[in-house]
Write a protein that holds these residues in place. Structure first.
Motif, PDB file in Angstrom:
ATOM      1  N   SER A   1      35.080  54.955  30.189  1.00 26.55           N
ATOM      2  CA  SER A   1      35.078  56.309  31.192  1.00 26.55           C
ATOM      3  C   SER A   1      35.665  57.340  30.414  1.00 26.55           C
ATOM      4  CB  SER A   1      35.576  55.961  32.258  1.00 26.55           C
ATOM      5  OG  SER A   1      36.757  55.368  32.251  1.00 26.55           O
ATOM      6  N   GLN A   2      35.990  57.198  29.147  1.00 29.74           N
ATOM      7  CA  GLN A   2      36.837  58.581  28.627  1.00 29.74           C
ATOM      8  C   GLN A   2      35.590  59.381  28.499  1.00 29.74           C
ATOM      9  OE1 GLN A   2      38.468  58.023  24.540  1.00 29.74           O
ATOM     10  NE2 GLN A   2      40.069  59.511  24.969  1.00 29.74           N
TER      11      GLN A   2
ATOM     12  N   ARG B   1      36.281  49.180  31.254  1.00 33.92           N
ATOM     13  CA  ARG B   1      36.098  50.257  32.261  1.00 33.92           C
ATOM     14  C   ARG B   1      36.881  51.490  31.684  1.00 33.92           C
ATOM     15  NH1 ARG B   1      35.784  49.789  38.664  1.00 33.92           N
ATOM     16  NH2 ARG B   1      35.383  51.755  39.158  1.00 33.92           N
ATOM     17  N   THR B   2      38.043  51.189  31.161  1.00 33.66           N
ATOM     18  CA  THR B   2      38.946  52.471  30.713  1.00 33.66           C
ATOM     19  C   THR B   2      38.422  53.163  29.610  1.00 33.66           C
ATOM     20  OG1 THR B   2      40.651  51.485  31.679  1.00 33.66           O
ATOM     21  CG2 THR B   2      41.160  53.197  30.175  1.00 33.66           C
TER      22      THR B   2
ATOM     23  N   ILE C   1      39.212  45.733  33.074  1.00 38.35           N
ATOM     24  CA  ILE C   1      39.891  46.969  33.160  1.00 38.35           C
ATOM     25  C   ILE C   1      39.973  47.739  31.775  1.00 38.35           C
ATOM     26  CG2 ILE C   1      42.327  48.016  33.493  1.00 38.35           C
ATOM     27  CD1 ILE C   1      42.613  45.879  35.702  1.00 38.35           C
TER      28      ILE C   1
ATOM     29  N   ALA D   1      45.483  56.481  32.165  1.00 37.03           N
ATOM     30  CA  ALA D   1      44.422  55.663  31.372  1.00 37.03           C
ATOM     31  C   ALA D   1      45.208  55.261  30.035  1.00 37.03           C
ATOM     32  CB  ALA D   1      43.167  56.647  31.079  1.00 37.03           C
TER      33      ALA D   1
ATOM     34  N   THR E   1      47.301  52.411  30.566  1.00 36.56           N
ATOM     35  CA  THR E   1      46.586  51.251  30.766  1.00 36.56           C
ATOM     36  C   THR E   1      46.233  50.613  29.515  1.00 36.56           C
ATOM     37  OG1 THR E   1      45.795  52.139  32.741  1.00 36.56           O
ATOM     38  CG2 THR E   1      44.395  50.237  32.022  1.00 36.56           C
TER      39      THR E   1
ATOM     40  N   MET F   1      45.615  50.890  36.186  1.00 31.49           N
ATOM     41  CA  MET F   1      46.890  50.965  35.510  1.00 31.49           C
ATOM     42  C   MET F   1      47.922  49.923  35.866  1.00 31.49           C
ATOM     43  SD  MET F   1      49.668  54.055  35.006  1.00 31.49           S
ATOM     44  CE  MET F   1      50.108  53.806  36.713  1.00 31.49           C
TER      45      MET F   1
ATOM     46  N   GLN G   1      41.649  54.690  38.420  1.00 38.26           N
ATOM     47  CA  GLN G   1      42.454  54.431  36.984  1.00 38.26           C
ATOM     48  C   GLN G   1      43.826  54.312  37.506  1.00 38.26           C
ATOM     49  OE1 GLN G   1      40.739  54.608  33.905  1.00 38.26           O
ATOM     50  NE2 GLN G   1      42.611  53.341  33.499  1.00 38.26           N
TER      51      GLN G   1
ATOM     52  N   TRP H   1      40.094  61.627  30.938  1.00 42.64           N
ATOM     53  CA  TRP H   1      39.659  60.877  32.014  1.00 42.64           C
ATOM     54  C   TRP H   1      39.278  61.623  33.327  1.00 42.64           C
ATOM     55  CZ3 TRP H   1      41.935  58.724  27.950  1.00 42.64           C
ATOM     56  CH2 TRP H   1      41.455  57.422  27.475  1.00 42.64           C
TER      57      TRP H   1
END
Length: 719
Positions: free
Chosen positions: A188-189, A184-185, A181, A205, A208, A142, A138, A195
């Motif tokens: 994935s929470q 994916r961010t 990105i 995150a 980002t 970012m 992450q 995260w």
């Protein structure tokens, strides 16, 4: 440690630092950045200012103290200490704002910016994982997001010389990376809003998401994206009392944490909001309205297809948007091996291929590089094309001399170049081929060079005067055709070379390479057997009566499904090729006899299931094209028959029987995978599940819509 002479003064300094730190309870930590006096200070200030803090949020005395410290060090280092020029911007804290960067047009630094941007997109394609300084991916995500958003902003405001910035970088590679990105961010929470269950990573995150959600193309994602941010902020707020307890996320000689950075990133994450981005036509046109409408339409289709019928709409739409840039690049590669085929329509499947890999990766959250996905997109496209090519051009040239064709295939797949015609013998030949939309001239290249260029094209696609250019320098003609020959031997050689001479294949263990060569040869030979079977079917059955039965098949349905039928799907050779791609020089795929046997067994069940689902959705097309289908075997006439049943009722019964057999193969596949799971590397297992999901997805698509290449007579038929 590598000094030629020992420095007693430096040793004394380090011992003093160690003693002082030990007295306060800290042991073993030494600064590794120069100058250590402002390293974390400039880092913290820059992080806070970028997130929305300004000088009024700080005590005036602190502002003056920090300003003097930074100005002194920047003056001594001529503006290149700490974070370099970023430090100069931070030094403007006491002057009411950052320094004006001005226009970068014409500056030599622009070349370095483009070079860095290209490096980032290529590195992200090859290995989108953590960097060497941090335990979490992450953090680099970012930084890349913040960097590329700044690049887009400057580019949109015409602050960069557009002639020095490749169009492919700004229109394809940067947006593709940013969407990857973002997706994916968000995916994935965790359920608690964090995260990785870490405060500092959660802050990364949030920082980002904020700039990425300002992009005009992702308006459909903003409600869910902002909700992700708020859940992350709530997690940080609830753990505020722990901010000073630094988590071990940084990597030096050991893994360590920084209380200052932990607090700075947490404060910044709570402060940041989604900015109002400068939106220009240049940025909006990256995803024009017609493309947006097409993506929405495709999301409606895939919402009917398992497994995406169970996925949230925003995830489905985001995966489709990520696929769009791959689709454009894939289209530019469609004639790298196979020439345009007058008697085959071949557009629809190209729209689906990128999503099958991107969508399944996102659905399963598989950790796999984008480069590997791109390679498999090419394989998927070439597999559609070789099927049509074998049934049209190859059959026309070798239909009455099949033994010669079989010998040719065995020679090409022997992986012994000395047995083949020299590839450069064809390089200078010009072969005319009449196309559906006119006559084109093509040059033959049997070296496989253009296929390697197609692999690179995903992140090296250059433009000249707005026109796409081939990797070998050939301009694409108006009809979309470049230097491709109609010579069968040359085309098949290029197809085989793409697989057998791929760098990842050449780096794989010899048993894996032999397995791939065997499966590839079997795949091509299966096309010949299939064409012979189709001819036998047309001679022994009346194809005009609707439901057709092959009265005298050369083998049983079971044997056909496990051999010719499975081989003809391309699944077995693609399976082995995928194993080569996911291994690091083969080290991750060292397998014993039991694992190899089980992998082959799993592949056979998967291929059989794939073929049966394919046949389920293409009965009408197969009958129209006189193509052998599973339901043509006499086994489907076994059992009770209703003489009064209509042709539609008989076909429906055969479909139900075929579906039951396909589900039997699915259960067998599941048992084999369960057998493999305890002994196979967990990372390899995750990637194998992705391959299985993609293969299964094509079967599910065929149930809803037939996307295969159709053979057509006369005018070109669009699916």
């Amino acid at each position: 440690m590598n000094a030629t002479e020992w420095d007693d003064e430096a040793e004394a300094y380090l011992q003093m630092v160690c003693q002082q730190q030990s007295a306060t309870g800290h042991k073993g930590g030494f600064p590794s950045a120069f100058p250590s006096t402002i390293f974390e200070t400039s880092w913290v200030l820059d992080t806070l200012l970028e997130s929305g803090f300004d000088k009024d949020d700080f005590l005036l005395a602190d502002v003056r103290s920090l300003t003097k410290l930074l100005e002194k060090n920047l003056t001594q280092g001529k503006g290149t200490v700490g974070w370099g020029d970023i430090g100069a911007e931070t030094a403007g804290l006491g002057e009411g704002g950052g320094a004006d960067a001005g226009s970068l047009r014409g500056r030599s630094i622009l070349h370095q910016i483009v070079k860095c941007a290209n490096f980032l997109v290529k590195t992200w394609m090859r290995n989108n994982g953590p960097d060497k300084w941090h335990t979490s991916v992450q953090y680099p995500m970012m930084l890349i997001a913040q960097t590329f958003l700044l690049l887009l902003k400057r580019w949109a405001k015409n602050e960069l010389d557009s002639t020095a910035v490749p169009k492919s970088l700004m229109y394809q590679e940067v947006p593709r990376t940013l969407l990857d990105i973002l997706g994916r961010t968000m995916r994935s929470q965790r359920d608690d809003g964090s995260w990785e269950s870490k405060r500092e990573v959660t802050a990364y995150a949030v920082l980002t998401l904020a700039p990425l959600l300002s992009l005009p193309w992702v308006d459909f994602l903003k409600p869910e994206g902002i909700a992700c941010m708020y859940r992350g902020k709530a997690y940080l707020e609830n753990s505020r009392h722990q901010w000073r307890i630094a988590e071990s996320v940084w990597i030096e000689k050991t893994v360590y944490g920084s209380p200052n950075l932990s607090q700075a990133y947490s404060l910044a994450a709570l402060k940041v909001v989604v900015p109002t981005m400068f939106v220009s036509a240049k940025i909006s046109d990256m995803f024009p309205p017609q493309l947006m409408k097409k993506m929405i339409k495709m999301s409606g289709f895939f919402a009917q297809v398992v497994p995406f019928s169970r996925a949230p709409q925003w995830k489905l739409q985001l995966s489709l948007f990520q696929s769009a840039s791959y689709a454009a690049t894939l289209k530019a590669s469609r004639y790298d091996i196979f020439p345009p085929m007058q008697k085959a329509s071949d557009e629809k499947y190209q729209e689906y291929i990128p999503f099958t890999w991107i969508g399944c990766r996102d659905y399963l959250s598989t950790p796999i590089s984008s480069q590997t996905l791109w390679e498999m997109m090419l394989v998927s496209m070439f597999n559609f094309q070789v099927d049509a090519y074998m049934e049209t051009a190859v059959w026309e040239q070798y239909g009455d001399k099949l033994p010669e064709l079989k010998a040719l295939i065995r020679t090409i797949c022997s992986n012994k170049p000395e047995k083949r015609k020299r590839s450069d013998d064809d390089d200078s030949k010009v072969v005319s081929k009449k196309l559906a939309n006119g006559t084109g001239t093509h040059t033959m290249n049997g070296t496989g060079r253009s296929t390697r260029n197609s692999v690179k094209r995903c992140h090296e696609h250059e433009h000249s005067n707005g026109e796409p250019v081939r990797g070998n320098g050939e301009s694409v003609q108006a009809n979309g055709v470049s230097g491709v020959s109609s010579n069968v031997e040359g085309v098949l050689t290029k197809f085989v070379n793409f697989a057998l001479h791929h760098p990842k294949v050449l780096a794989s263990p010899e048993p894996l390479r032999r397995w791939l060569a065997h499966e590839l040869q079997t795949f091509l030979l299966a096309h010949i057997t299939h064409m012979e079977d189709c001819k036998a079917l047309s001679l022994s059955a009346d194809l005009s009566t609707g439901s057709v039965t092959w009265s005298k098949p050369r083998t049983t349905f079971f044997n056909w499904v496990r051999t010719t039928s499975a081989d003809h799907t391309s699944c077995p050779y693609s399976f082995v090729f995928f194993l080569c791609l996911i291994g690091e020089g083969g080290s991750a795929l060292t397998m014993n006899l039991h694992q190899r046997y089980a992998l082959e067994d799993a592949c056979r069940h998967l291929a059989a299931m794939c073929r049966q689902y394919n046949d389920l959705g293409s009965i009408v097309r197969d009958q129209a094209e006189k193509n052998l289908n599973s339901v043509n075997f006499p086994e489907f006439d076994m059992g009770e028959t209703d003489v009064a049943a209509t042709m539609e009722e008989l076909t429906d019964r055969k479909k139900r029987d075929l579906l039951a057999v396909a589900e039997y193969e699915r259960r067998c596949l599941g048992r084999v995978i369960g057998e493999l799971e305890p002994s196979l590397d967990a990372g390899v297992m995750e990637k194998l599940r992705l391959f299985i999901q993609v293969t299964d997805l094509y079967g599910q698509i065929y149930v809803v819509r037939d996307i295969g290449i159709r053979r057509v007579e006369g005018e070109r038929e669009r699916i």
